[in-house]
Design a protein around this motif. Structure first.
Motif, PDB file in Angstrom:
ATOM      1  N   GLY A 182     -95.503  23.678 -15.740  1.00 23.90           N
ATOM      2  CA  GLY A 182     -94.097  23.308 -15.742  1.00 23.90           C
ATOM      3  C   GLY A 182     -93.172  24.505 -15.831  1.00 23.90           C
ATOM      4  O   GLY A 182     -93.577  25.614 -16.182  1.00 23.90           O
ATOM      5  N   SER A 183     -91.909  24.275 -15.524  1.00 20.12           N
ATOM      6  CA  SER A 183     -90.879  25.310 -15.601  1.00 20.12           C
ATOM      7  C   SER A 183     -89.733  24.781 -16.439  1.00 20.12           C
ATOM      8  O   SER A 183     -89.295  23.641 -16.264  1.00 20.12           O
ATOM      9  N   MET A 184     -89.244  25.615 -17.366  1.00 16.63           N
ATOM     10  CA  MET A 184     -88.085  25.210 -18.144  1.00 16.63           C
ATOM     11  C   MET A 184     -86.869  25.208 -17.243  1.00 16.63           C
ATOM     12  O   MET A 184     -86.572  26.197 -16.570  1.00 16.63           O
ATOM     13  N   CYS A 185     -86.150  24.097 -17.204  1.00 14.89           N
ATOM     14  CA  CYS A 185     -85.049  23.959 -16.250  1.00 14.89           C
ATOM     15  C   CYS A 185     -83.692  23.874 -16.931  1.00 14.89           C
ATOM     16  O   CYS A 185     -82.698  23.540 -16.283  1.00 14.89           O
ATOM     17  N   SER A 186     -83.631  24.170 -18.233  1.00 14.37           N
ATOM     18  CA  SER A 186     -82.358  24.178 -18.935  1.00 14.37           C
ATOM     19  C   SER A 186     -82.537  24.917 -20.255  1.00 14.37           C
ATOM     20  O   SER A 186     -83.633  24.888 -20.826  1.00 14.37           O
ATOM     21  N   PRO A 187     -81.512  25.586 -20.757  1.00 10.84           N
ATOM     22  CA  PRO A 187     -81.633  26.233 -22.066  1.00 10.84           C
ATOM     23  C   PRO A 187     -81.914  25.203 -23.162  1.00 10.84           C
ATOM     24  O   PRO A 187     -81.512  24.040 -23.064  1.00 10.84           O
ATOM     25  N   THR A 188     -82.600  25.636 -24.204  1.00 14.81           N
ATOM     26  CA  THR A 188     -82.889  24.760 -25.330  1.00 14.81           C
ATOM     27  C   THR A 188     -81.593  24.342 -26.017  1.00 14.81           C
ATOM     28  O   THR A 188     -80.713  25.166 -26.261  1.00 14.81           O
ATOM     29  N   THR A 189     -81.488  23.044 -26.336  1.00 16.30           N
ATOM     30  CA  THR A 189     -80.277  22.484 -26.932  1.00 16.30           C
ATOM     31  C   THR A 189     -80.578  21.940 -28.317  1.00 16.30           C
ATOM     32  O   THR A 189     -81.509  21.149 -28.481  1.00 16.30           O
ATOM     33  N   PRO A 190     -79.819  22.330 -29.361  1.00 14.61           N
ATOM     34  CA  PRO A 190     -80.049  21.780 -30.703  1.00 14.61           C
ATOM     35  C   PRO A 190     -79.488  20.370 -30.832  1.00 14.61           C
ATOM     36  O   PRO A 190     -78.500  20.011 -30.182  1.00 14.61           O
ATOM     37  N   PHE A 191     -80.123  19.574 -31.691  1.00  6.98           N
ATOM     38  CA  PHE A 191     -79.679  18.187 -31.908  1.00  6.98           C
ATOM     39  C   PHE A 191     -79.950  17.828 -33.359  1.00  6.98           C
ATOM     40  O   PHE A 191     -81.069  17.992 -33.852  1.00  6.98           O
ATOM     41  N   LEU A 192     -78.943  17.327 -34.062  1.00  7.59           N
ATOM     42  CA  LEU A 192     -79.087  16.905 -35.455  1.00  7.59           C
ATOM     43  C   LEU A 192     -79.491  15.446 -35.485  1.00  7.59           C
ATOM     44  O   LEU A 192     -78.718  14.562 -35.106  1.00  7.59           O
ATOM     45  N   PHE A 193     -80.708  15.191 -35.963  1.00  5.62           N
ATOM     46  CA  PHE A 193     -81.299  13.845 -35.936  1.00  5.62           C
ATOM     47  C   PHE A 193     -81.298  13.252 -37.338  1.00  5.62           C
ATOM     48  O   PHE A 193     -81.744  13.881 -38.298  1.00  5.62           O
ATOM     49  N   ALA A 194     -80.781  12.024 -37.457  1.00 17.51           N
ATOM     50  CA  ALA A 194     -80.868  11.243 -38.690  1.00 17.51           C
ATOM     51  C   ALA A 194     -82.016  10.259 -38.558  1.00 17.51           C
ATOM     52  O   ALA A 194     -82.158   9.597 -37.522  1.00 17.51           O
ATOM     53  N   HIS A 195     -82.825  10.133 -39.587  1.00 14.68           N
ATOM     54  CA  HIS A 195     -84.097   9.417 -39.460  1.00 14.68           C
ATOM     55  C   HIS A 195     -83.948   7.900 -39.350  1.00 14.68           C
ATOM     56  O   HIS A 195     -84.944   7.190 -39.183  1.00 14.68           O
ATOM     57  N   VAL A 196     -82.723   7.367 -39.377  1.00 15.73           N
ATOM     58  CA  VAL A 196     -82.526   5.927 -39.483  1.00 15.73           C
ATOM     59  C   VAL A 196     -82.590   5.183 -38.152  1.00 15.73           C
ATOM     60  O   VAL A 196     -82.691   3.963 -38.131  1.00 15.73           O
ATOM     61  N   SER A 197     -82.544   5.881 -36.998  1.00 16.20           N
ATOM     62  CA  SER A 197     -82.478   5.150 -35.727  1.00 16.20           C
ATOM     63  C   SER A 197     -83.104   5.948 -34.592  1.00 16.20           C
ATOM     64  O   SER A 197     -83.419   7.132 -34.728  1.00 16.20           O
ATOM     65  N   ASP A 198     -83.257   5.262 -33.435  1.00 12.16           N
ATOM     66  CA  ASP A 198     -83.871   5.858 -32.254  1.00 12.16           C
ATOM     67  C   ASP A 198     -82.893   6.788 -31.534  1.00 12.16           C
ATOM     68  O   ASP A 198     -81.699   6.825 -31.833  1.00 12.16           O
ATOM     69  N   LEU A 199     -83.442   7.513 -30.569  1.00 13.03           N
ATOM     70  CA  LEU A 199     -82.615   8.292 -29.650  1.00 13.03           C
ATOM     71  C   LEU A 199     -82.592   7.596 -28.293  1.00 13.03           C
ATOM     72  O   LEU A 199     -83.602   7.049 -27.849  1.00 13.03           O
ATOM     73  N   THR A 200     -81.442   7.663 -27.638  1.00  9.85           N
ATOM     74  CA  THR A 200     -81.295   7.107 -26.293  1.00  9.85           C
ATOM     75  C   THR A 200     -81.111   8.258 -25.304  1.00  9.85           C
ATOM     76  O   THR A 200     -80.297   9.154 -25.530  1.00  9.85           O
TER      77      THR A 200
END
Length: 549
Positions: free
Chosen positions: A341-359
């Motif tokens: 594979g090839s990385m196709c975008s810079p790494t992006t930070p995301f603050l995740f709260a454990h109470v719900s899913d990600l969409t």
């Protein structure tokens, strides 16, 4: 009367050409012509038509990442470990063998997951037995997920830099009279197979140091990174220990139950002082006495794609939502190396709260479409809590009659549809590539490193700083100088209980494990520390040894 075979008329047996007007013979002759024409057509199909068709089919099949094949290929990453041994790739992984610092495996093989750890140990033992040099601080054995070195009474450090892990053995800590093979093994499976309870969220790697159960005269130091959001929350990190081997089902329990160990947390670094080797990880508790506690951790959103070759019209895009720690990034890069594979975008930070899913919502631009039209996917909170390393996969395609040399798309990641504070938009651009070139990064590090301060000097410093000073110029001032003054009470408590005999030694271990590696710069730094402490006696001890760097 005997029959005279020499006089027998055999003409009737060979008369096909003598009956040209026979209807039967005309039919046979017509069938032969049809058969001949059929053979010519079949030969033309086999040699002129079929090869191009096979080539087109092969190209389409190679370029098209079928969903079932993609899922099975990704699943294989959890069942197999690949020892990457292409010489170009290993320039980044294990450096140059001629530098004398690192050992490079040169044969390619696939290691079954069930025997990966044992295979690494066996290869390391072979390397140790073949090593003729006694300059152990300039030799190390490296495989994916595995680092090993040889240590004697002089001690030293072993660094797994790509995973953010450091192991330091103080001088005099090893009990055995002979040199010992010591290793770091990074658990590369999913955290859900580790037996961590459901009310805990994984925030750190699972690190095994060995030989398992090996005891020391003085506590060794192990440090790694965590991704818990401890800035705005009163988060208590819990360090877990298991006495099992890496290839066994672990049984974790709280390290705080052991009075002979110590856990220090500074920023995103977890430092453990350990009397013997085991496996460790760090988590945060999401529930206490049946009362949910909203906990957060930082994730890295990493986007990869399959290689886009000429005349190909299928593309796979993979989104990983993993812990924001060096080990998680390292494991994903190893997985993607298997998938080419090839990385196709810079790494992006995301603050995740454990109470719900990600969409996740992917919107391709131009002539590209999502196979099956499924642009929206959901990553379950359970996978994110356990740091399960399985990507969210999209299959893109475009009309084969059109010429496309790149693709653009936008990936939108949200939690609870709170776009303002919990949403990230990632722009993706993938261009046509003729071939994938391995990443070449020059090696500038030492996996196995000596300690800058020799044992006699450390003993002299210890004897001077362990004694309480009325002006505060003792080990507590040293803790303040290296940024660990908020941990002084932990050492004081263990001193009162008789669990340690020298906080100065442990502070020097911390400094050794975090120094830059530029020995000239590091020596100037430690001299400056003691100069600011106004400990001229310690300065005199250091300068009198005339340390060579």
């Amino acid at each position: 009367m005997e029959e005279d075979y020499n006089q027998t008329d055999v003409t009737p047996y060979f008369t096909p050409y003598s009956c040209a007007n026979c209807e039967c013979c005309l039919a046979v002759e017509g069938s032969g012509i049809v058969l001949l024409v059929s053979c010519v057509l079949i030969a033309f199909f086999l040699f002129a038509v079929l090869p191009p068709l096979i080539a087109i089919f092969h190209r389409r099949r190679k370029s098209r990442p079928h969903k079932e094949n993609s899922e099975s290929q990704i699943q294989d990453l959890n069942d197999l470990e690949t020892v990457e041994l292409n010489s170009n790739v290993l320039q980044r992984e294990t450096g140059n063998v001629n530098e004398g610092y690192l050992y490079v495996e040169t044969e390619c093989e696939i290691i079954n997951k069930d025997s990966a750890f044992r295979t690494c140990i066996e290869k390391a033992e072979v390397w140790k037995s073949a090593l003729t040099s006694t300059n152990y601080d300039q030799n190390a054995f490296c495989l994916p997920y595995f680092r090993a070195g040889i240590f004697d009474k002089r001690g030293g450090s072993l660094t797994f830099e790509e995973a953010g892990i450091t192991l330091l053995i103080p001088p005099g800590a090893i009990q055995q009279p002979t040199p010992q093979l010591i290793y770091i093994y990074l658990h590369n499976g999913n955290q859900n197979s580790l037996g961590i309870t459901s009310n805990m969220m994984a925030t750190s790697p699972v690190v095994f140091c060995g030989p398992s159960g090996m005891k020391f005269n003085e506590r060794v130091l192990l440090s790694y990174q965590h991704c818990a959001n401890i800035i705005n929350n009163n988060v208590e990190l819990i360090t877990l220990r298991t006495e099992t081997e890496p290839d066994q089902i672990p049984n974790f329990y709280n390290l705080s139950d052991d009075n002979d160990s110590l856990t220090l947390v500074k920023g995103n670094t977890v430092t453990l002082m350990l009397p013997h080797f085991t496996g460790h990880t760090t988590v945060v508790q999401c529930e206490q006495e049946s009362v949910p506690i909203v906990q957060e951790k930082w994730l890295d959103l990493m986007l990869f794609s399959s290689q886009m070759q000429e005349d190909e019209y299928y593309l796979q895009v993979r989104l990983y939502c993993s812990n924001q720690t060096p080990d998680a990034r390292y494991l994903i890069l190893e997985d993607e190396r298997l998938l080419n594979g090839s990385m196709c975008s810079p790494t992006t930070p995301f603050l995740f709260a454990h109470v719900s899913d990600l969409t996740v919502l992917l919107n391709p631009e131009g002539d590209w479409t999502v196979t099956g039209g499924k642009t929206k996917q959901v990553i379950s909170r359970k996978c994110l809590i356990e740091n399960v390393r399985v990507p969210c996969v999209y299959l893109l395609e475009y009309d084969k009659d059109k010429m496309v040399t790149s693709t653009k798309c936008r990936v939108h990641v949200t939690q609870d549809e709170r776009e303002e504070s919990h949403g990230k938009i990632i722009d993706v651009l993938v261009k046509t590539q003729k071939s994938a070139e391995p990443e070449k990064v020059p090696n500038t590090r030492l996996v196995r490193r000596r300690l800058l301060l020799p044992y006699p000097l450390r003993e002299s410093i210890r004897k001077k700083l362990d004694v309480p000073n009325t002006l505060g110029k003792d080990w507590k001032h040293l803790a303040y100088s290296i940024g660990y003054d908020d941990c002084i009470h932990q050492w004081e408590d263990q001193l009162r209980k008789g669990l340690i005999f020298s906080p100065t030694n442990e502070l020097l271990n911390i400094w050794e494990s975090t120094r830059s590696g530029d020995e000239k710069h590091d020596l100037e730094e430690i001299l400056e520390i003691f100069k600011n402490m106004e400990r001229l006696d310690v300065l005199s001890d250091i300068t009198s040894l005339n340390l060579t760097v």
